[in-house]
Design a protein around this motif. Sequence first.
Motif: not given
Lengths: 81, 388
Positions: A52-54, A56-57, A60-62
């Motif tokens: 999940t954290a990956l 979103f990274s 949201h990172g994009a």
Amino acid sequence: MATNTKERPVGKAIIWGIITVAAYLAVFLNVDTVMGYLTRGGGVFAVIVLVTALFFSFVHGAFANYLIESLGLKPLTKGGH
Amino acid sequence: MKNKKTSILVIVALAAMALLAIPGISEATGEMLSDKDVVKDFVSLNPYSILFLVVLGFLGGLLSGFIGSGGAFVLTPGMMSLGVPAAVAVASNMCHKFPKALVGAYKRFKYGQVDIKLGLINGISAVVGVQIGIEIQKMIFAKWGAAGSNLYVSVVFVSVLGILGAYILSDARKSMRSRTGESVSSLAERVKKINIPPMIYFKTANTRISFWVTVPVGLGTGLLAATIAVGGFIGVPGMVYVMGVPAIVATASELVIAFTMGLTGSFTWAMGGFVDIRMVLIILAGSLIGVQVGAVGTTYVKDYMIKFVMAFVMLVVAVSRGFAIPTYLNELGSMQLAENTIVLLKNISFGTMCVALLSGGVIILGSMWMKKKELKAEAKSQQVIQHG
């Protein structure tokens, strides 16, 4: 030197922004269910927490990448120095 | 053939890290947790606390993207100030750290600043360093309890960050005065002459050094990570002043170390169900933007500016932890303090940490804005010359 001549990726920022908001809504509208599962512990749920954290990274990172480029904040040099 | 060798190195490094890290890295908390701290309780979040976490995440990310570490030192106490139990705060902080480090490392890799080999090799010894740090912490905890352990953490904070921060600040001033804006430490020059095999060439860092030189740097990084939760405050200066790596490459490669340590640590905490995914995602909302702005910021400034920001943050954090020392001395019975004074000291300590984070952010954004202004003025004057 600068890469300011490139067009600003406003469209991509909007698309990734929508995906990010949808992902956040999906979690926070079902927060009790999500928390119920992801605080159980154990190997499988631990992996789901990390995924999940990956996820979103990535999403949201994009969005963050295109957002700051749309705001005109681009790197000045390749290699940094 | 060369590619095959690199792949083997990467696989062996990752496997070693996974094996060594998973059993205990979660205890790299920065503060030893007593039984009463290991409470699995999840607080309710209101709009104020959500905004607070997003802003804290953004500033922490900005600092991490720029100097390779930092931010983590204020997030755990920040969450605890909202009533989050220590174990959940530590677990959630760690779980937000590895995706942030991944995004930051990827961004700076694209700018050609990351030396993956350097990050992985230092990462392995850092993991061993973490284990040593945990054992030291356990020993102190068993002998003097939580207050003794916290006192030890604060003393390490103040002394290591104070000494290194002052040294980096003086070096940043020296670099600022030099024509190139860079300086090479005499220790790094001497270290390069050590010729004990295996010798390793780090391409991006453009340095060839003995493997045995990397070991103490990695161990120190892990030891500090296990003690104060911010290994980068020793890892980056170690890479710069011992290994002779440029600050821009050292801070970028530190993100690789932070990712590997954060990933394995998060897995252990998540196994116990301590990660509050809501807080992780809220902090990431701010930090993933901050880390990328910070990464872009490194391309706007000279090497000495990165050193300057790092030194500044280290020194203010050292002062902040200095305010916490009397409280722990009081708990150990070596000092008598009134309850009001303890609360005041704790507030000053946390407030100073926030000031460190905020000022670091202002310096980074300010120097980027100044550079942009300078470039605009340059472009304008060139246009005038062409038209004139």
